[in-house]
Design a protein around this motif. Structure first.
Motif, PDB file in Angstrom:
ATOM      1  N   ARG A 138      38.151  39.449  42.722  1.00  0.00           N
ATOM      2  CA  ARG A 138      37.603  38.788  43.922  1.00  0.00           C
ATOM      3  C   ARG A 138      36.088  38.651  43.797  1.00  0.00           C
ATOM      4  O   ARG A 138      35.494  37.669  44.215  1.00  0.00           O
ATOM      5  N   ARG A 142      33.749  35.306  43.872  1.00  0.00           N
ATOM      6  CA  ARG A 142      32.601  35.159  44.775  1.00  0.00           C
ATOM      7  C   ARG A 142      31.358  34.701  43.992  1.00  0.00           C
ATOM      8  O   ARG A 142      30.627  33.808  44.409  1.00  0.00           O
ATOM      9  N   ILE A 145      31.655  31.027  42.945  1.00  0.00           N
ATOM     10  CA  ILE A 145      31.418  30.135  44.090  1.00  0.00           C
ATOM     11  C   ILE A 145      29.917  30.038  44.376  1.00  0.00           C
ATOM     12  O   ILE A 145      29.372  28.946  44.584  1.00  0.00           O
ATOM     13  N   SER A 146      29.246  31.176  44.322  1.00  0.00           N
ATOM     14  CA  SER A 146      27.809  31.122  44.659  1.00  0.00           C
ATOM     15  C   SER A 146      27.029  30.396  43.563  1.00  0.00           C
ATOM     16  O   SER A 146      26.066  29.680  43.840  1.00  0.00           O
ATOM     17  N   TYR A 188      44.816  34.378  47.619  1.00  0.00           N
ATOM     18  CA  TYR A 188      44.423  33.202  46.828  1.00  0.00           C
ATOM     19  C   TYR A 188      45.591  32.655  46.002  1.00  0.00           C
ATOM     20  O   TYR A 188      45.412  31.747  45.204  1.00  0.00           O
ATOM     21  N   ARG A 197      42.788  27.915  48.935  1.00  0.00           N
ATOM     22  CA  ARG A 197      41.683  28.678  49.538  1.00  0.00           C
ATOM     23  C   ARG A 197      40.424  28.657  48.658  1.00  0.00           C
ATOM     24  O   ARG A 197      39.334  28.356  49.121  1.00  0.00           O
ATOM     25  N   PHE A 198      40.590  29.003  47.389  1.00  0.00           N
ATOM     26  CA  PHE A 198      39.419  29.041  46.501  1.00  0.00           C
ATOM     27  C   PHE A 198      38.762  27.650  46.414  1.00  0.00           C
ATOM     28  O   PHE A 198      37.542  27.535  46.618  1.00  0.00           O
ATOM     29  N   GLU A 201      36.849  27.011  49.475  1.00  0.00           N
ATOM     30  CA  GLU A 201      35.650  27.877  49.577  1.00  0.00           C
ATOM     31  C   GLU A 201      34.519  27.323  48.696  1.00  0.00           C
ATOM     32  O   GLU A 201      33.348  27.413  49.056  1.00  0.00           O
ATOM     33  N   ALA A 204      33.046  24.435  50.636  1.00  0.00           N
ATOM     34  CA  ALA A 204      32.252  24.910  51.785  1.00  0.00           C
ATOM     35  C   ALA A 204      30.900  25.445  51.310  1.00  0.00           C
ATOM     36  O   ALA A 204      29.854  25.161  51.923  1.00  0.00           O
ATOM     37  N   ALA A 205      30.908  26.172  50.198  1.00  0.00           N
ATOM     38  CA  ALA A 205      29.654  26.754  49.701  1.00  0.00           C
ATOM     39  C   ALA A 205      28.714  25.659  49.201  1.00  0.00           C
ATOM     40  O   ALA A 205      27.497  25.711  49.426  1.00  0.00           O
ATOM     41  N   GLU A 208      27.238  23.882  52.190  1.00  0.00           N
ATOM     42  CA  GLU A 208      26.203  24.753  52.786  1.00  0.00           C
ATOM     43  C   GLU A 208      24.905  24.642  51.981  1.00  0.00           C
ATOM     44  O   GLU A 208      23.814  24.557  52.535  1.00  0.00           O
TER      45      GLU A 208
END
Ligand SMILES: Cc1cc2nc3c(=O)[nH]c(=O)nc-3n(C[C@H](O)[C@H](O)[C@H](O)COP(=O)(O)OP(=O)(O)OC[C@H]3O[C@@H](n4cnc5c(N)ncnc54)[C@H](O)[C@@H]3O)c2cc1C
Ligand SMILES: Cc1cc2nc3c(=O)[nH]c(=O)nc-3n(C[C@H](O)[C@H](O)[C@H](O)COP(=O)(O)O)c2cc1C
Length: 687
Positions: A138, A142, A145-146, A188, A197-198, A201, A204-205, A208
């Motif tokens: 996980r 993360r 994604i970042s 996931y 989901r992934f 995400e 969305a990131a 943002e």
């Protein structure tokens, strides 16, 4: 012909595009260290000058686990200044520019990532890399994604107008979406909601990071084309979720890299995946781009006219001709140099981590070196032979300012292009001959057909320079035994000069022999029109039609003293070999022809191992010894495909008497179209 819809402006969020033509991401292998450089810049700046509305660069890596060698990178801020200069250049030339942010997941080769094992939703052997990835934690998800979001922000700072997230081709996001590659038991994996989901995400990131005004595109597979994976139904479901998540554009392509369905070669008809795009287009209200094999303006305009998409992706077509958009807009589509869907200059190079080039465009990837050139002194040049070498030279020399005349022995130009285009998946090769015909007219190149001039006439015609480009002669071989079975060359068959019977033995199994087998098998199979008739009239049961589609009336065998299937560019042979297997063409590698009788060819050959035998051997590590068989192949037609030799008689007869004479193409050395094209360009710029 007017292509009005193609040149209508369109808005993607707040981004105005001047037309509907986009170039999708094509990873070019020009950025070995990830930074922008002259080769990369000049390649794309040339495409911007050609008139495309939006050009996507990339895939672009942003994570050390993410990618392949030779791709651009936005992993750190260091990359920004170089790409800023690049995007400024694109804007100056009137194009908008995007970057595709790319994570390969299980499709990353460890060798391209300093030996690191790939990261994937689940530890499932990759059918593409044949390597076992590691299941992502996980925390690793993360971090990725970042990093995706940070790279999008960097893209913005570097002046890109739009970012694209790759969710196609079997890369990381596709792997999350698919029940085949995502077998996670946390939130996931499992249900559709969990598998999306992934990906959501990531979106969305990125949103943002780039803010509300910046457009985001997502590239999706219209159908994974992998058994047990997602189909067009899920593609539509995913597209709806993307729209809801605030994505501004969807680019629909074909399936995954590991698919056994050809997606780039001539087997796929022009516009052959637009049916996948249509379903997505009907389901969402954001702009949708169609992709793959839309290589001419009419197919593009028709796709838009029928509401199948809002935008058209031209990948290889813009490698082949950067001026495709301008020519289509100016009513000059007949002088578009079409992509022939061969993959020999582009995709094949990437297998060796070599820079992308193009079979039909010798300038592609060399724009940074090959600038406009004008000869100091125009010369009167006579070209003998109007195959690719002669035609390309005539075009290039004329563009350099020379006066060129072409004499061609036969009644048409193109030479061996007609043989290369005979195989059903290579018909696009003929577009190169059409291009030369139109280019000759446009440039005022004098062409004399049916002109088989003698030496005296050539020598006294008053030209400053002679260029011979007279092609090759197929090799003939003597076969043992006495027989009245007719023997033809591949050229006799592929040119339609001779019609083969039912039982054909092809001697020679390199590329030309295999293509001849495909041609003969296809010629004796149900035609597309017959199949369409039967299917649309429901005159046979579907199962019966499936049987019929794989049948040929011909009984074809290929015999070679060496391995069958050599002479192809890396990664380009499999669709053809698949066709030969589908049609039951027998292939005897390492075979010896013992004797011809009145009805047979007697051979000694190694018994081919079945797929099951080979798999068993791989598993057990025990390789069974090869069995030597004596076989009697029924035969009423023999075709020799044992190579060719340069047809350099004319050059040899002239060279001592002519002050300036050059020999190019196959008459110099038997080679490829790309050899003929590059020799022609080089010579034209030297005179
Ligand atoms: C079946 C097949 C498939 C192929 N597939 C591919 C492929 O996928 N990729 C690839 O790169 N290459 C392929 N090739 C090879 C490629 O077609 C050739 O390398 C290329 O076309 C050579 O061009 P050329 O101009 O040198 O010769 P040619 O195309 O042979 O042209 C020579 C021309 O000279 C004319 N001529 C001959 N003598 C005279 C004379 N005395 N006076 C005037 N004119 C004369 C001929 O009529 C002919 O038009 C294939 C070849 C074959 C046969
Ligand atoms: C050499 C090569 C590299 C490619 N790299 C990418 C890539 O990085 N990302 C991507 O989404 N598609 C990539 N593609 C696919 C193209 O974007 C495009 O979908 C494909 O070439 C079919 O379209 P075309 O017939 O217009 O060329 C690549 C294709 C080729 C030939």
């Amino acid at each position: 012909m007017h292509y009005d819809r193609l040149f209508l402006p369109i808005k993607i969020r707040n981004l105005e595009l001047k037309n509907r033509i986009i170039m999708p991401a094509i990873h070019l292998m020009y950025n070995m260290d990830g930074y922008a450089n002259a080769r990369f810049n000049e390649f794309y700046w040339r495409r911007a000058e050609g008139g495309a509305g939006l050009i996507f660069t990339g895939g672009c890596r942003f994570d050390e686990y993410g990618g392949s060698p030779g791709v651009m990178s936005l992993e750190t801020d260091d990359f920004i200044p170089g790409y800023r200069e690049f995007t400024d250049g694109m804007h100056k030339r009137g194009a908008k520019v995007g970057v595709q942010l790319y994570h390969a997941g299980a499709y990353a080769h460890s060798i391209a990532n300093d030996g690191r094992e790939a990261l994937a939703p689940s530890a499932i052997l990759s059918k593409f890399t044949k390597e076992m990835p590691r299941e992502m934690t996980r925390e690793e998800m993360r971090v990725i994604i970042s990093k995706w979001a940070a790279a999008a922000k960097r893209a913005q700072s570097a002046g890109f107008d739009i970012v694209e997230i790759i969710a196609s081709a079997g890369y990381l996001i596709s792997q999350f979406l698919s029940p085949k590659t995502n077998q996670r038991t946390d939130e996931y994996g499992g249900s559709w909601e969990n598998r999306t989901r992934f990906p959501l995400e990531v979106i969305a990131a990125v949103r943002e990071a780039v803010g509300d005004d910046f457009p985001i595109s997502v590239r999706i597979a219209g159908n994974d084309l992998v058994p047990g994976s997602n189909t067009n139904t899920e593609a539509v479901m995913f597209a709806k979720l993307l729209e809801k998540a605030g994505v501004d554009m969807i680019n629909v392509t074909g399936g995954w890299h590991e698919s056994v369905v050809p997606q780039l070669t001539g087997e796929l008809p022009r516009g052959g995946f637009t049916y996948l795009t249509s379903a997505v287009k009907d389901a969402v209200n954001i702009p949708v781009a169609a992709s793959n094999r839309i290589n001419d303006p009419l197919t593009a305009e028709m796709t838009l006219a029928l509401g199948k998409s809002d935008l058209i992706s031209l990948g290889r077509p813009l490698i082949a001709d950067p001026d495709w958009p301008k020519k289509a807009q100016n009513g000059e589509s007949e002088i578009i140099r079409h992509c022939v869907a061969c993959n020999q200059g582009c995709l094949a190079k990437t297998f060796f981590a070599e820079p992308v080039e193009c079979l039909v465009n010798g300038f592609a990837g060399h724009e940074y070196m090959l600038k406009m050139y004008r000869a100091k002194e125009p010369k009167a040049i006579l070209v003998l032979g109007a195959g690719v070498a002669g035609c390309e030279f005539a075009v290039q020399a004329t563009l350099c300012g020379h006066n060129v005349t072409v004499w061609e022995k036969s009644d048409h130009i193109g030479g061996q292009l007609y043989l290369a285009a005979a195989s059903h998946a290579k018909r696009e090769f003929l577009t190169l001959a059409s291009y030369y015909t139109s280019a000759f007219k446009k440039l005022g190149i004098e062409l004399l057909l049916n002109k088989n001039a003698g030496l005296y006439e050539i020598k006294t015609a008053g030209f400053d320079v002679i260029v011979t480009a007279t092609g090759n002669t197929p090799k003939s071989i003597t076969l043992p035994g006495k027989s009245s079975i007719p023997v033809y060359s591949y050229s006799d068959i592929l040119s339609g000069k001779a019609v083969a019977g039912r039982d054909v033995v092809i001697v020679g199994g390199a590329a030309v022999g295999c293509e001849t087998a495909d041609y003969l098998a296809y010629e004796a199979a149900m035609s597309p029109e017959e199949l369409y008739f039967i299917l649309s009239q429901r005159s046979e049961e579907p199962e019966k039609v499936l049987e019929m589609v794989d049948k040929t009336r011909r009984n074809i065998a290929i015999v070679d003293i060496a391995k069958i299937g050599t002479g192809f560019e890396q990664g380009t042979a499999w669709p053809l070999l698949k066709e030969l297997n589908r049609f039951g063409v027998k292939q005897y590698s390492y075979a010896k022809i013992l004797e011809l009788t009145e009805r047979t060819v007697e051979i000694e050959a190694v018994e081919p191992k079945t797929r099951e035998q080979k798999a068993k051997e791989r598993e057990s590590g025990i390789v069974e010894p090869e069995k030597l068989l004596h076989l009697s192949l029924p035969c009423d037609t023999i075709v020799i495909a044992a190579g060719s030799v340069p047809n350099n008689e004319l050059y040899n007869a002239l060279k001592s008497d002519i002050h300036e004479i050059y020999n190019i193409g196959d008459s110099f050395e038997v080679g490829k179209i790309s050899d003929a094209v590059s020799q022609a360009i080089e010579l034209a710029r030297k005179l």
